[in-house]
Write a protein that holds these residues in place. Structure first.
Motif, short mmCIF file in Angstrom:
data_model
loop_
_atom_site.label_atom_id
_atom_site.label_comp_id
_atom_site.label_asym_id
_atom_site.label_seq_id
_atom_site.Cartn_x
_atom_site.Cartn_y
_atom_site.Cartn_z
N VAL A 1 20.58 -95.85 74.48
CA VAL A 1 21.48 -95.76 75.62
C VAL A 1 22.90 -95.42 75.15
CG1 VAL A 1 22.57 -97.06 77.51
CG2 VAL A 1 20.10 -97.24 77.13
N PRO A 2 23.46 -96.13 74.15
CA PRO A 2 24.79 -95.73 73.67
C PRO A 2 24.82 -94.31 73.07
CG PRO A 2 24.31 -97.97 72.99
CD PRO A 2 23.04 -97.42 73.55
N ILE A 3 23.75 -93.92 72.37
CA ILE A 3 23.71 -92.56 71.81
C ILE A 3 23.75 -91.53 72.93
CG2 ILE A 3 22.07 -90.91 70.81
CD1 ILE A 3 21.53 -92.89 68.61
N THR A 4 22.99 -91.77 74.00
CA THR A 4 23.00 -90.85 75.13
C THR A 4 24.39 -90.73 75.72
OG1 THR A 4 20.68 -91.38 75.65
CG2 THR A 4 21.99 -90.37 77.40
N ALA A 5 25.06 -91.86 75.90
CA ALA A 5 26.42 -91.83 76.45
C ALA A 5 27.39 -91.10 75.52
CB ALA A 5 26.91 -93.25 76.71
N ALA A 6 27.25 -91.34 74.20
CA ALA A 6 28.15 -90.70 73.24
C ALA A 6 27.95 -89.18 73.22
CB ALA A 6 27.91 -91.27 71.85
N LEU A 7 26.70 -88.72 73.28
CA LEU A 7 26.45 -87.28 73.28
C LEU A 7 26.88 -86.63 74.59
CD1 LEU A 7 22.99 -87.10 71.46
CD2 LEU A 7 25.24 -86.48 70.55
N ALA A 8 26.69 -87.34 75.70
CA ALA A 8 27.18 -86.82 76.98
C ALA A 8 28.71 -86.69 76.96
CB ALA A 8 26.73 -87.72 78.13
N LEU A 9 29.38 -87.65 76.35
CA LEU A 9 30.83 -87.55 76.19
C LEU A 9 31.20 -86.35 75.34
CD1 LEU A 9 32.05 -91.23 75.70
CD2 LEU A 9 32.96 -89.59 77.35
N ALA A 10 30.46 -86.14 74.26
CA ALA A 10 30.73 -84.99 73.39
C ALA A 10 30.63 -83.69 74.18
CB ALA A 10 29.74 -84.98 72.22
N GLY A 11 29.59 -83.59 75.01
CA GLY A 11 29.43 -82.38 75.82
C GLY A 11 30.55 -82.21 76.83
N GLU B 1 44.99 -88.85 78.15
CA GLU B 1 44.48 -87.75 77.31
C GLU B 1 44.26 -88.28 75.90
OE1 GLU B 1 47.54 -84.84 77.38
OE2 GLU B 1 47.54 -84.63 79.56
N TYR B 2 43.22 -87.74 75.26
CA TYR B 2 42.96 -88.10 73.87
C TYR B 2 42.64 -86.82 73.11
CZ TYR B 2 41.14 -90.56 69.76
OH TYR B 2 40.95 -91.03 68.48
N LEU B 3 43.47 -86.49 72.14
CA LEU B 3 43.33 -85.28 71.34
C LEU B 3 43.29 -84.03 72.21
CD1 LEU B 3 40.72 -86.49 68.69
CD2 LEU B 3 43.20 -86.44 68.51
N GLY B 4 44.11 -84.03 73.26
CA GLY B 4 44.17 -82.87 74.13
C GLY B 4 43.06 -82.80 75.16
N LYS B 5 42.23 -83.83 75.26
CA LYS B 5 41.14 -83.87 76.23
C LYS B 5 41.47 -84.88 77.32
CE LYS B 5 38.59 -81.13 73.64
NZ LYS B 5 38.18 -79.77 74.04
N LYS B 6 41.35 -84.45 78.58
CA LYS B 6 41.63 -85.35 79.68
C LYS B 6 40.47 -86.34 79.85
CE LYS B 6 44.76 -82.45 82.34
NZ LYS B 6 45.92 -83.34 82.08
N ILE B 7 40.83 -87.57 80.14
CA ILE B 7 39.85 -88.63 80.36
C ILE B 7 39.84 -88.96 81.84
CG2 ILE B 7 39.16 -90.97 79.74
CD1 ILE B 7 40.70 -90.55 77.11
N GLY B 8 38.82 -88.46 82.51
CA GLY B 8 38.71 -88.65 83.95
C GLY B 8 37.59 -89.60 84.31
N PRO B 9 37.20 -89.62 85.58
CA PRO B 9 36.14 -90.54 86.04
C PRO B 9 34.82 -90.37 85.28
CG PRO B 9 37.31 -89.60 87.91
CD PRO B 9 37.80 -88.88 86.70
N LYS B 10 34.44 -89.12 85.01
CA LYS B 10 33.17 -88.89 84.30
C LYS B 10 33.19 -89.52 82.93
CE LYS B 10 30.11 -85.20 82.67
NZ LYS B 10 29.89 -83.73 82.59
N GLN B 11 34.26 -89.31 82.19
CA GLN B 11 34.34 -89.84 80.82
C GLN B 11 34.38 -91.37 80.82
OE1 GLN B 11 36.36 -87.18 81.85
NE2 GLN B 11 34.96 -85.73 80.85
N ILE B 12 35.08 -91.95 81.79
CA ILE B 12 35.16 -93.42 81.84
C ILE B 12 33.82 -94.02 82.23
CG2 ILE B 12 36.18 -95.33 83.13
CD1 ILE B 12 37.85 -94.26 80.81
N LYS B 13 33.10 -93.37 83.11
CA LYS B 13 31.77 -93.87 83.47
C LYS B 13 30.85 -93.88 82.26
CE LYS B 13 32.00 -92.42 88.32
NZ LYS B 13 31.55 -91.42 89.32
N LEU B 14 30.90 -92.81 81.47
CA LEU B 14 30.06 -92.74 80.27
C LEU B 14 30.49 -93.79 79.25
CD1 LEU B 14 29.80 -88.86 79.90
CD2 LEU B 14 27.94 -90.43 80.49
#
Length: 546
Positions: free
Chosen positions: A484-494, A392-405
């Motif tokens: 490509v990194p911006i897309t991944a960063a914004l997808a993570l934000a969402g 978890e980071y700042l109360g947000k779970k880091i699962g498969p989706k977040q690690i893929k991004l």
């Protein structure tokens, strides 16, 4: 310790003190800018003219669509300005820029890279420099700042698909942050001797009876934003080694300060916006350790080779040049005040390694912040694997989706660097651009694609990059290395914004401690070492050992 070394260390301490003094007020100001519900009158006019609803927030996909549309329009406009410049006012007799070079430059300035395969004073007219390049210095920096703020919002919000409004963040970044600071420091640079005019070039008589044409132009206004926005493109071919861009030791320090100003304040902004300023201190600690370690190693490498004066800027000295070089390669700033190809093999390798780390310490305007947050996410994930708990980071779970991004973000730059370098060495026509044989030649090519894919823009020198292969190839590296990194960063934000907040438990890893800052440093170094050690071993390390 001689007086020159003491003076150089004194200059470093002076900049550190100035940045420390600005860290809290500027960081808190940036947080207010991007959380305020109030719109300035001039902002409301811009929104009305452009048909923007500033109240409506966007999902990460909508935010990304706006960013990509704006960037595509920027590329087209800048390409058109270059191709049509012979018919534009203030062209000062310059012909249209060749198509491949115009493409490369348009992508370069739109992506905040400012890689230049041309000499500014001999290629670009004043209008293109001002309305094209300088404007992109502002807006491309504001785009990076907007993405960082969007990712921070994603980490701080709960159960929503909204991460802000790209157009509002873009306008505020330009009008409330970059423009006011740029105006103040442009005046300071003007007073310090940097020209700002539309005068015709001066023809001077040389000592041997010949003549020399000395161009000037609107230099101060572009110089200030190229540093403040961590852009780096020079009005002149010699960049910040040119006395009209960087006339003294004093302006050298001002430019270093401007490069570091916003990136070092953003961790405070992050901590303020997520409601825990200790988190910002941990990020800043990791950034500072990497930066200061690199600076100390580079100074040692260059002072160990005092007789090599080729490419050194004797007006400034070894330590100020190393200070400038570390600063610009640790951020996404392509400015140079001395030529990196002439550094010692280990020194040149360190400058390349600074970029290969992902330019996260402190990184560019916005890009360093969201890059370091990706490293923090990876660090939490690795720590979770070690103890067998859900990370978890700042109360947000880091699962498969977040690690893929996060993996997409991390792997995009190395893929571009290594594929581009490999093609440049494999294609016969591309190899003719390498002016030095052996390990040094490999370092030149590796540095070029590293600079492009990391959106840095500095050149190692010794490489003829103004060819169709390099203009197109590095242009593609800059384009994919930015978006490509911006897309991944914004997808993570969402993905983070959609989650609720997970309360801390006894097994939650504290992410505000010095230990976690050290873990972030370790992850950043480990990822780079595993990826790039073979290439560095064949280039700068092999040259140093030969």
């Amino acid at each position: 310790m001689n007086e020159t070394v003491l003076a150089g260390i004194g200059q470093i301490l002076l900049v550190v003190v100035a940045l420390t003094a600005c860290h809290v007020p500027l960081g808190d100001y940036l947080a207010r800018v991007f959380t305020s519900e109030r719109h300035l009158r001039i902002e409301r006019v811009i929104y009305r003219v452009c048909g923007i609803d500033p109240i409506a927030e966007q999902s990460w996909r909508g935010y990304l669509r706006g960013l990509l549309a704006f960037s595509a329009l920027s590329v087209l406009c800048l390409f058109g300005l270059q191709r049509l410049q012979q018919w534009l006012p203030l062209s000062i007799g310059h012909e249209p820029v060749a198509p491949d070079q115009a493409w490369n430059t348009a992508v370069s300035f739109t992506t905040n890279t400012n890689w230049q395969s041309y000499g500014g004073e001999s290629t670009m007219g004043h209008l293109v420099q001002m309305a094209g390049l300088a404007v992109q210095n502002f807006v491309s920096a504001a785009v990076g700042l907007a993405v960082a703020v969007a990712l921070i919002r994603g980490l701080s919000r709960n159960k929503t698909d909204r991460i802000g409004n790209f157009w509002v963040d873009l306008v505020r970044g330009c009008l409330r942050v970059l423009l006011p600071i740029a105006i103040v420091f442009a005046i300071i640079l003007l007073i310090s001797g940097i020209p700002q005019n539309f005068a015709d070039p001066t023809v001077a008589a040389t000592l041997n009876g010949g003549t020399q044409t000395i161009p000037t132009g609107p230099v101060a206004s572009q110089e200030v934003i190229k540093e403040l926005g961590t852009n780096g493109g020079g009005f002149f071919n010699a960049n910040s080694a040119h006395p009209f861009e960087n006339p003294s030791a004093w302006t050298n320090l001002i430019e270093i300060f401007l490069v570091l100003l916003i990136p070092t304040a953003l961790p405070r902004t992050f901590g303020t916006m997520v409601g825990d300023r200790r988190q910002g201190f941990a990020v800043l600690g990791a950034m500072s350790f990497l930066y200061l370690s690199s600076l100390a190693l580079l100074i040692w490498a260059e002072l160990s080779n005092p007789l090599n004066m080729e490419g050194r800027e004797v007006r400034l000295g070894v330590i100020p040049s190393a200070f400038f070089g570390t600063t610009t390669t640790m951020t996404s700033t392509g400015a140079v005040d001395s030529f990196h190809s002439s550094y010692s093999p280990l020194g040149g390798g360190l400058l390349a390694l600074n970029m290969l780390l992902g330019e996260i310490s402190p990184g560019g305007v916005g890009t360093g912040m969201y890059g370091m947050l990706i490293v923090a996410i990876l660090a939490v994930f690795i720590a979770g694997l070690m103890v067998g708990r859900t990370p978890e980071y700042l109360g947000k779970k880091i699962g498969p989706k977040q690690i893929k991004l996060a993996a997409i973000y991390i792997l995009a730059m190395p893929a571009l660097v290594l594929i581009g370098t490999g093609l440049a060495l494999a294609i016969p026509d591309a190899r003719t651009s390498i002016l030095n044989a052996g390990a040094h030649g490999l370092t030149e090519v590796l540095y070029a694609f590293t600079s492009g894919a990391n959106n840095n823009g500095s050149a190692f020198a010794g490489l003829d990059a103004n060819t169709p292969f390099y203009n197109v190839g590095i242009g593609l590296a800059m384009l994919f290395g930015r978006f490509v990194p911006i897309t991944a960063a914004l997808a993570l934000a969402g993905s983070f914004a959609e989650q609720g907040h997970t309360p801390e438990s006894p097994g939650t890893l504290p992410t505000h401690t010095p230990m976690f800052a050290g873990l972030m440093v370790g992850v950043a170094l480990l990822v780079s070492a595993l990826t790039f050690l073979p290439a560095l071993a064949l280039g700068p390390i092999a040259e140093a050992l030969s």
